[in-house]
Every structure is written in C-alpha cells, then in structure tokens.
Design a protein around this motif. Sequence first.
Motif, short mmCIF file in Angstrom:
data_model
loop_
_atom_site.label_atom_id
_atom_site.label_comp_id
_atom_site.label_asym_id
_atom_site.label_seq_id
_atom_site.Cartn_x
_atom_site.Cartn_y
_atom_site.Cartn_z
N LEU A 1 -44.48 20.13 49.42
CA LEU A 1 -43.94 19.73 48.12
C LEU A 1 -44.80 20.21 46.96
CD1 LEU A 1 -41.46 18.26 47.42
CD2 LEU A 1 -42.68 16.10 47.49
N LYS A 2 -46.11 20.11 47.17
CA LYS A 2 -47.03 20.45 46.08
C LYS A 2 -46.87 21.92 45.68
CE LYS A 2 -51.86 21.37 45.39
NZ LYS A 2 -53.19 21.44 45.94
N GLU A 3 -46.77 22.77 46.72
CA GLU A 3 -46.64 24.19 46.41
C GLU A 3 -45.31 24.49 45.73
OE1 GLU A 3 -47.34 27.11 49.54
OE2 GLU A 3 -49.06 25.85 50.09
N VAL B 1 -44.88 26.22 42.10
CA VAL B 1 -44.08 27.43 41.94
C VAL B 1 -43.01 27.20 40.87
CG1 VAL B 1 -42.35 28.92 43.04
CG2 VAL B 1 -44.45 28.33 44.26
N ALA B 2 -42.38 26.03 40.97
CA ALA B 2 -41.35 25.70 39.97
C ALA B 2 -41.97 25.60 38.59
CB ALA B 2 -40.66 24.39 40.35
N TYR B 3 -43.17 25.06 38.53
CA TYR B 3 -43.86 24.97 37.23
C TYR B 3 -44.04 26.37 36.64
CZ TYR B 3 -47.45 24.29 33.73
OH TYR B 3 -48.14 24.32 32.55
N PHE C 1 -46.07 15.89 34.25
CA PHE C 1 -46.76 14.77 34.91
C PHE C 1 -45.73 13.79 35.44
CE2 PHE C 1 -51.43 14.70 34.25
CZ PHE C 1 -51.55 15.99 33.78
N LYS C 2 -44.76 13.53 34.62
CA LYS C 2 -43.70 12.60 35.03
C LYS C 2 -42.96 13.15 36.24
CE LYS C 2 -41.20 9.34 32.38
NZ LYS C 2 -40.55 8.93 31.19
N ALA C 3 -42.69 14.44 36.20
CA ALA C 3 -41.95 15.08 37.30
C ALA C 3 -42.71 14.88 38.61
CB ALA C 3 -41.74 16.55 37.01
N TRP C 4 -44.00 15.15 38.57
CA TRP C 4 -44.77 15.01 39.82
C TRP C 4 -44.81 13.56 40.28
CZ3 TRP C 4 -45.94 17.34 43.98
CH2 TRP C 4 -46.80 16.69 44.89
N ARG C 5 -44.99 12.63 39.34
CA ARG C 5 -45.01 11.21 39.74
C ARG C 5 -43.73 10.87 40.49
NH1 ARG C 5 -48.16 9.74 35.08
NH2 ARG C 5 -46.29 9.67 33.82
N HIS C 6 -42.62 11.38 39.97
CA HIS C 6 -41.33 11.11 40.61
C HIS C 6 -41.29 11.71 42.02
CE1 HIS C 6 -36.95 10.56 40.82
NE2 HIS C 6 -36.97 11.72 41.46
N ILE D 1 -52.27 23.22 31.24
CA ILE D 1 -51.53 22.11 31.85
C ILE D 1 -51.49 22.26 33.36
CG2 ILE D 1 -49.34 20.88 32.02
CD1 ILE D 1 -48.66 21.43 29.36
N ARG D 2 -51.32 23.51 33.80
CA ARG D 2 -51.23 23.73 35.24
C ARG D 2 -52.50 23.24 35.91
NH1 ARG D 2 -51.30 26.84 39.86
NH2 ARG D 2 -49.28 27.62 40.56
N HIS D 3 -53.61 23.54 35.31
CA HIS D 3 -54.89 23.11 35.85
C HIS D 3 -54.94 21.58 35.93
CE1 HIS D 3 -59.01 23.56 37.00
NE2 HIS D 3 -59.36 22.66 36.09
N LYS D 4 -54.56 20.95 34.83
CA LYS D 4 -54.56 19.48 34.80
C LYS D 4 -53.63 18.92 35.88
CE LYS D 4 -55.30 18.73 29.87
NZ LYS D 4 -54.56 18.34 28.67
N LEU D 5 -52.48 19.60 36.05
CA LEU D 5 -51.49 19.14 37.03
C LEU D 5 -52.07 19.17 38.44
CD1 LEU D 5 -48.01 20.68 36.21
CD2 LEU D 5 -48.50 18.30 36.67
N GLU D 6 -52.80 20.26 38.74
CA GLU D 6 -53.36 20.38 40.08
C GLU D 6 -54.30 19.22 40.38
OE1 GLU D 6 -54.82 24.38 41.17
OE2 GLU D 6 -53.32 25.08 39.75
#
Lengths: 169, 420
Positions: free
Chosen positions: A4-6, A10-12, A42-47, B31-36
């Motif tokens: 999921l993380k990858e 990728v989507a990001y 951030f919200k997207a990942w939390r979800h 942001i990508r870095h923060k996200l990781e």
Amino acid sequence: MKPLKEQFLVAYDEYSAAIFRHIYYRVSSLNLAQDLTQETFFKAWRHLAREGREVENYKNFFYKIANNLIIDYYRRKHKEAMSLEDVSEAQASSPPAQEKTASRAVDSAIIERMLKILDEETRQIIISRYIDELSAKEIAKITGKTPNYIRVIIHRGLTKLRKSQKNEI
Amino acid sequence: MKFDILENLKTIRKIKNLKNFSDSKEFLAEIRHKLEVFIEENPVDRFSVIKAEDSRLLNLERSFLIIFNKLKHSKFMPVLIIALIAVLGGGGAGLAAQGSVPGDVLYPVKTLTEEARTVVAFSAEKKAELQTGFAQKRAEEVKEILAKEGVDSKNLGLALKNLKKNVARAAEMVVKAQEKKADGQLAKRIAEKLDASKAVIGEALDAEKEELAAKTDELSDDLAEAEGAGDEAKAEEVEKEIADVEADEDALAEEEAKVEDEIEEDVDKIEKAMEAKEAAEKAIAEAMEAKEAAIAELGELDEAMQAVVDEALARFGDFMVKAEEALEKEHYVQARQHAVQAETSLKHVVRAVEKEIKKQERADRRAELKTKIEERKAGLKSRIEERKGRATSTESANNDAVQPNDVDEAEEADEAESED
C-alpha cells in the motif's frame, strides 16, 4: 500487488502537482494552497492506513479529499464574520506580488474572470473539467452530484465566461 | 447562438492554458519527504487488510473463489476444475448462465466459468484466444443492454468494465506469448478479432444514438407546437425532456470516447506485438478509412463549420505525411504513432462538429414549425377581428369592449373548428 505504501507514493508522484494546482486555483493563495495540499495527502494516508485497502481510483480519492478541505476552509472563513461578497472580492483581486512567479505563464485575465463572475461551485467544476481534465462522471463522484448536473453547470459557466469576455472587448 | 460550440471551444482553450503552472517541484518533494516519515509512524492496520481483501468480491463469486484459492496448489485442483466445468459449463445453471447479461442473477456464474476455463488453458496463446472470445461476448452484452435498458443502465458500466478487463488480459497474454516465441500471427489474429468486437459495440452505440436523435426530433416538434400555442407550462416540460435526452446523448458520446480510449491502450500493446511493419500499415490504412468515413458522415457543411473541418483535415494531412515518410524510412513504430495521432485528432473534431450540426438542425426545424404555427394563428386572429368588426357594427349602441378571454374563447372555438 505492490504494498500500500508504495502504491500511495506512486500515486502521490503522479497526482500531487495536479492536486496542488487545483487547490491553488480554487483558493488563489500560494501559502494556503501549500498547506491544504499537505493536509490532503496526510489525510489520504490516514484513511488508507485505517482501512488497510488500496483505493480503486487514487485520482478521484485525492480530489475528493482536497475538495472537502477547500469547502471546510471556506466555511471556516465564512464563520469568521466575512460575508460572501467579501470573499469573492478578496479572491477577485489579482494575486499578490510574491505569487506572481507561480502564475507567470498564465493568462491572468481568464483567472480573474473565473474568480469574479463564477460562483465557487461552478469554478470548482470548470477547473476540474478543463485544467484537471476530469470527466463529468468523475466530477460527479467527487462532488456527489449527478453527471447531468455537472454538464449543465459546465455549459452555463463557459457561456458566462465567454459572454464576459465579449463585454470586455 | 449558432456557433456557440466554437466560441466555447476558444474559452476552453484559454482555460486549458492555465495548466502550465509550475514552480511546485521543490515544495512537492518536501511534502513527499514528510509523508514518508508520516507513513513510517502510521503503518497500515494489519487486521483491516484481511477484512478489506474479501469485501471486494461479489458474494457468489467470493465463496467459489475462496475454495478455488485454497485448493489452488493442492493435487485436487485439476479434478476440481474439471468438476466445476462439468457442473457450470456442461449444463444446468452453467448453460442457462451463458445467455445472461450483467444484472442477471446467473451472470456471476458465467464469468466464473470463464475464469475457470482461463485457468485450465495451457498456454498463453490459448489464454489470449479465450479472453478475446470473452471480449466478444462482452460486446454482445453491451449491445443487448443498450437495446433493452438504454444508456442509463448501470449494468452497461459493468459490461464495459468487464470488456476492458478481457481486452487487457488478452493483451497481457499476447505480450507473454511473444516473450517466449515471436509470433506476429497470433497478435494479428487477436487484433482482428478485437476489431470485430469494437465494431459490434460501435454499431450498438450508433443505433442508440439514432434512437435518441429521433426522440429529440419528436420532442422538438412538440416544443414548437407548445410554443406556438402559447402553452408555456407544456413548453417548459418538453424542454426539460429534451434536456434529458440531450444529456443522454452526451453521456453516450462520453461513454463511447471512454471505451475507445481505454481499449485503445491495450489494443496498442497487441499491435506493438505485431510485426512492426504490418502494424504501421494497418494504422495508416485505418486512419485513411476514418478520414473517408468522416467526410461521408459530415456531408455538406456551411462555411464556418467547413473551415473547422478543413483545419482539422489539414492537421490530419500533416500527421499522415509524417507517417508515410516514417514508413518509407522503415521507422515503423514512428509511422504507426503518427497514423494513430492523425486518426484521434480527426475523431475529436468530427464529434464536436456532428453535435453542433444536430443542434442547428433541430433549431432550424423548430423555428420553421414555429413560423408556420404563428402564421396560422395570425390568420385566425384576423378572422376573429373581422367577425368582431361585424359584431360591433350591429351592436353599435353597446360600448363594451370585447374582453380578452372572449377572444381566447373564440380562438379556441375556431381552432377546434379548423382541426375538424
């Protein structure tokens, strides 16, 4: 299936620029757009982490979250004793100097018209359709309206923009 | 009003220019870095993964697939599959399911049978052929759903989705087969069959389009009638109906474009697996066919519209020249790309122009009917006036003016008379 993380990253990489641009045109402030973009992902990942399942359509998913955040933002702003007219006026003014760099290559006249004469909803839909290149169906999913409604709004919005263009000449 | 669409296209082009918005790279990388970091701190909830995995499938399919997956690697698997095909494909429910369309109770049985047949198919070639056959079935389903339920049916989406899945798998298998042993013939065969399926869908969509157009014409007549008769409530109602049908037409066109775009990608893959030269020649031939079809379809146009089409044809010509040049130089991949570009560029314009022509035709028709009705009305009015004149001359002592509803009544009476 990728973890999921990858998938998410990728989507990001694929959609973040478009999401940022979308938010920027809707709130017309660079700082605010940056904040909201960060919050969106951030919200997207939390979800995702909570649900543990991949999303069928990341693009729609991101736009939906961004859209909700923008609506929240306008609601908050509205509550802070600012009338609707003030909002539209504040948006109508051309972007401040430090933001000019971001929109240098851009037809600022059309932006101003979009901000000035279109209501928030129409603006959202037109930006989604032609800048983000979402289909009417996709926009319908994001906004919770029917595709027909979206098509009607697009048509009216375009006609309005075109007419205002003519009046200026 | 007449060239609304052209004017709107200009506005759209301007809005699209706004896409050139940059200067966000640095910030997005940040942001990508923060996200990781954030992702490391907030990992996925393990338990919910299992829950999510199986909530995705339909109930019937799920229960079969759970057994299927459990036994996949056991030695009973071949036995089970043969039994499954005997039960599902051989008769009873399986046979009945073969004629089902999305939305039917037995439809999952149909797709499951197909699934089982694909699993037992030995080679990638065979799998590709099977999937292509299934794609053909999907095309027939689309046709049936369109004929029975129209564009609004949600089952249409399902059939199209499955179609896309079949085409994607066929493409995947062609590529896989190609990796083992280059066989331009397989790709060619599959591409031809898929073309046939595309044609079936195209025809079904055309038929539906015609039906919708006929409906709009009919409603258009009703509208002119209502407007002519001054019946505003009715006119409004009819206008609403027209808007609904037009929305359906739009939805259909959009659906068509989407199917084309989505399938095109996979067909692309297959064509790439064909002999490069053959694929290039095929693409060029197809583009030329598309051009002729477009010219025939559009027929004679007025000046402004013709200019738009001419411009599009010029662009088409440019691409084709490039394609031919590339073909000559034996740059087959490039040649094919240019031909495909040419075809797509033409398609978009034709679609826009077609829509505008239809709109114009309808407006003209309506205007014509309206003037006819108005003429009739004017004739009636003058006759009433005449009669009124006679009446006042005989009752010259009476000063009362004729009330408007008297006129209406007289008119109505007259209308009834003339209709008899």
